[in-house]
Design an enzyme around this catalytic site. Structure first.
Site, PDB file in Angstrom:
ATOM      1  N   GLU B 102       1.062   5.296   4.515  1.00  0.00           N
ATOM      2  CA  GLU B 102      -0.402   5.159   4.468  1.00  0.00           C
ATOM      3  C   GLU B 102      -0.974   5.211   5.884  1.00  0.00           C
ATOM      4  O   GLU B 102      -2.054   5.771   6.096  1.00  0.00           O
ATOM      5  CB  GLU B 102      -0.813   3.854   3.768  1.00  0.00           C
ATOM      6  CG  GLU B 102      -0.390   3.746   2.308  1.00  0.00           C
ATOM      7  CD  GLU B 102      -1.017   4.783   1.375  1.00  0.00           C
ATOM      8  OE1 GLU B 102      -1.917   5.531   1.803  1.00  0.00           O
ATOM      9  OE2 GLU B 102      -0.592   4.850   0.206  1.00  0.00           O
ATOM     10  N   HIS B 105      -1.074   8.790   6.802  1.00  0.00           N
ATOM     11  CA  HIS B 105      -2.212   9.468   6.166  1.00  0.00           C
ATOM     12  C   HIS B 105      -3.499   9.164   6.935  1.00  0.00           C
ATOM     13  O   HIS B 105      -4.276  10.073   7.243  1.00  0.00           O
ATOM     14  CB  HIS B 105      -2.381   9.008   4.716  1.00  0.00           C
ATOM     15  CG  HIS B 105      -1.187   9.276   3.844  1.00  0.00           C
ATOM     16  ND1 HIS B 105      -1.036   8.730   2.594  1.00  0.00           N
ATOM     17  CD2 HIS B 105      -0.080  10.044   4.048  1.00  0.00           C
ATOM     18  CE1 HIS B 105       0.112   9.135   2.065  1.00  0.00           C
ATOM     19  NE2 HIS B 105       0.711   9.932   2.933  1.00  0.00           N
ATOM     20  N   TYR B 109      -6.147  12.110   9.231  1.00  0.00           N
ATOM     21  CA  TYR B 109      -7.562  12.490   9.227  1.00  0.00           C
ATOM     22  C   TYR B 109      -8.096  12.566  10.650  1.00  0.00           C
ATOM     23  O   TYR B 109      -8.914  13.435  10.967  1.00  0.00           O
ATOM     24  CB  TYR B 109      -8.378  11.509   8.375  1.00  0.00           C
ATOM     25  CG  TYR B 109      -7.996  11.595   6.914  1.00  0.00           C
ATOM     26  CD1 TYR B 109      -8.306  12.739   6.165  1.00  0.00           C
ATOM     27  CD2 TYR B 109      -7.286  10.589   6.285  1.00  0.00           C
ATOM     28  CE1 TYR B 109      -7.936  12.851   4.832  1.00  0.00           C
ATOM     29  CE2 TYR B 109      -6.906  10.685   4.949  1.00  0.00           C
ATOM     30  CZ  TYR B 109      -7.229  11.820   4.232  1.00  0.00           C
ATOM     31  OH  TYR B 109      -6.845  11.927   2.919  1.00  0.00           O
ATOM     32  N   GLU B 163      -4.475   4.157  -5.425  1.00  0.00           N
ATOM     33  CA  GLU B 163      -3.586   5.298  -5.164  1.00  0.00           C
ATOM     34  C   GLU B 163      -3.863   6.483  -6.094  1.00  0.00           C
ATOM     35  O   GLU B 163      -3.776   7.638  -5.689  1.00  0.00           O
ATOM     36  CB  GLU B 163      -2.110   4.881  -5.375  1.00  0.00           C
ATOM     37  CG  GLU B 163      -1.607   3.763  -4.478  1.00  0.00           C
ATOM     38  CD  GLU B 163      -1.031   4.265  -3.169  1.00  0.00           C
ATOM     39  OE1 GLU B 163      -1.229   5.453  -2.835  1.00  0.00           O
ATOM     40  OE2 GLU B 163      -0.385   3.457  -2.477  1.00  0.00           O
ATOM     41  N   GLU B 197       0.818  10.022  -2.552  1.00  0.00           N
ATOM     42  CA  GLU B 197       0.057   9.053  -3.358  1.00  0.00           C
ATOM     43  C   GLU B 197       0.517   9.090  -4.813  1.00  0.00           C
ATOM     44  O   GLU B 197       0.484   8.075  -5.503  1.00  0.00           O
ATOM     45  CB  GLU B 197      -1.456   9.319  -3.284  1.00  0.00           C
ATOM     46  CG  GLU B 197      -2.072   9.407  -1.885  1.00  0.00           C
ATOM     47  CD  GLU B 197      -1.905   8.191  -0.999  1.00  0.00           C
ATOM     48  OE1 GLU B 197      -1.124   7.279  -1.327  1.00  0.00           O
ATOM     49  OE2 GLU B 197      -2.562   8.153   0.059  1.00  0.00           O
ATOM     50  N   HIS B 200       3.527   6.942  -4.954  1.00  0.00           N
ATOM     51  CA  HIS B 200       3.144   5.530  -4.807  1.00  0.00           C
ATOM     52  C   HIS B 200       2.564   4.983  -6.117  1.00  0.00           C
ATOM     53  O   HIS B 200       2.944   3.910  -6.577  1.00  0.00           O
ATOM     54  CB  HIS B 200       2.092   5.363  -3.690  1.00  0.00           C
ATOM     55  CG  HIS B 200       2.555   5.807  -2.329  1.00  0.00           C
ATOM     56  ND1 HIS B 200       1.712   5.864  -1.236  1.00  0.00           N
ATOM     57  CD2 HIS B 200       3.752   6.242  -1.875  1.00  0.00           C
ATOM     58  CE1 HIS B 200       2.381   6.295  -0.186  1.00  0.00           C
ATOM     59  NE2 HIS B 200       3.621   6.537  -0.545  1.00  0.00           N
TER      60      HIS B 200
END
Lengths: 137, 323
Positions: B102, B105, B109, B163, B197, B200
């Site tokens: 996470e 991730h 961005y 998620e 995701e 997850h």
């Protein structure tokens, strides 16, 4: 109409799909020590995919064990894939591998436990498929 | 280490003694899927970015700050809180992987921003994310469930909804651009996030189902009611969030169909039936095929296409087959 053989892990998605389908199906056990079902008529396999991003490990080991037996393998007529579109190229990969290995058609695929639309389409599809498939081993 | 009590020995994790095979299966899957944003040639999107209209660029940056917020929550609060509820040491280890991914991730961005956008634009969008009522509301609803003293099963429900549902109002946009052959490298990176995701949501949903099996029927019904009520609340916020973001480019209704479709998948991860009827879940086929990269046109020379960048999917595995 003939039978279904399916595998479903602890997440239970494929088992829920088969239950909604309302057709009898033999479940391949999760544990290696549990007895393997022995189908006595032609069947369609429903199999989820467990691949990593490289595509490795797509077909569950227990399904491979099931299909390694020539007598069981001789009765497979088609395969339906379960999975998740979010896995991109590996969505339904196990079914494609089984189709290729066993030289049977991949009939359809659905996500997770399927939707109402999936259930209706696949139920009709199976009915049609058995109507035109040779049932003698 | 969660079971550590006074006087009991500290326990080292033994991966050769599993209580739940799923832990190893998911650990293997997540570790093989490991990636970093540097693997994706985001700079190939610079030209494409310049073809977007200013309001489309602003929308894209805002959507990505919204996604960054969810990843940040899951990295710093969600996954660590779930670790305390783990029933096996291996589950704790898997959750530590989830927590770290996470963070990857959230970090991605910012890689997109530094490649494509100006500092001013990005700062403005982060400010927007702190001030946007709907975004803050959904973050609050999830964080409430993560708070100390809440029910471990309710935390899992909130986590699966984050998620498997809340990300999708955001994921829609890069899939939309990708279906128009825009920002295709950015879309490749987003697809890697979507893949993670999905694992997850699946894994946490699986652990939820195992825990549900231990409850009596009354308690199971209570959990189910809670899950559907939380989904309704989140959906209402998401619908407003989608309107605010997508009305300007006329995509709100399409986004809502995508939300319904993903809400149903989130519920299925928890072992529940779908909520939205099929007619409400008819996702634009262009978006569905943007999700499945096998339908994407992989251009070797432009370096686009995640399957080129991250290695091609292998269609066979032979070691166990006897025929």
């Amino acid at each position: 109409m003939s039978g279904l053989v399916f595998y479903s892990s602890g997440s239970g998605n494929t088992a829920r799909f088969v239950a909604t389908l309302g057709l009898p199906g033999l479940r391949i056990p999760i544990r290696q020590d549990d007895p393997m079902p022995r189908p006595d008529a032609p069947y369609v396999m429903i199999c989820p995919t467990y691949a990593d991003g490289t595509g490795a490990g797509a077909v569950p080991k227990q399904v491979i064990r099931f299909l390694n037996d020539p007598a069981r393998r001789a009765l497979i007529r088609g395969v339906i894939g379960a999975g998740n579109r979010n896995f991109g190229p590996t969505f339904g990969l196990a079914a494609r591998i089984i189709a290729e290995k066993c030289q049977v058609p991949m009939l359809d695929r659905f996500e997770l436990a399927g939707t109402e639309t999936d259930t209706a389409r696949i139920r009709n599809g199976l009915e049609q498929f058995w109507g035109m498939t040779c049932l003698t081993p | 280490m969660k079971d550590h009590v006074m006087g009991a020995p500290a326990r080292a994790i033994n991966w050769n003694r599993l209580q739940d095979e799923k832990d190893l299966e998911v650990w293997n899957r997540l570790t093989v899927n490991f990636w970093l944003p540097e693997k994706v040639p985001l700079s190939n999107d610079v030209q494409s970015w310049a073809t977007l209209r200013p309001e489309e660029r602003e929308l894209t940056i805002r959507v990505f700050t919204g996604l960054t917020l969810l990843d940040t929550i899951q990295n710093t609060v969600g996954a660590p809180v779930l670790m305390q509820d783990a029933v096996t040491p291996h589950e704790e280890a898997v959750l530590s992987n989830i927590a770290f991914m996470e963070a990857v991730h959230a970090r991605s961005y910012s890689s997109i921003f530094s490649t494509l956008c100006s500092t001013r634009e990005v700062d403005e969008a982060f400010r927007w994310s702190e001030e946007n009522q709907h975004l803050q509301q959904k973050a609050r609803l999830i964080l409430n469930e993560y708070e100390v003293g809440t029910d471990p099963l309710k935390r899992k429900i909130a986590s699966v909804f984050l998620e498997s549902f809340l990300f999708y109002s955001g994921f829609y946009l890069p899939m939309h651009w990708s279906s128009r052959a825009k920002l295709t490298n950015t879309a490749d990176l987003i697809r890697l996030i979507i893949r993670d995701e999905a694992v997850h949501g699946y894994y946490i949903g699986y652990k939820f189902q195992r825990a549900m099996e231990k409850l009596d029927e009354a308690k199971r019904n209570e959990m189910k009611d809670f899950a559907f009520a939380l989904m309704f609340d989140l959906y209402e916020i998401e619908a407003h969030y989608a309107e605010e973001l997508y009305d300007g480019i006329g995509l709100t209704e399409e986004v809502k169909a995508f939300l319904h479709y993903n809400a149903n998948k989130a519920l299925q991860n928890l072992g529940f039936e779908a909520l939205f009827p099929p007619a409400a879940c008819e996702v634009n086929p262009a978006i569905l095929s943007a999700l499945s990269t096998d339908s994407e046109n992989h251009d070797f020379f432009s370096g686009s296409g995640s399957s080129y960048v991250i290695g091609k999917a292998v269609a066979t595995e032979d070691e166990d087959w006897d025929f």
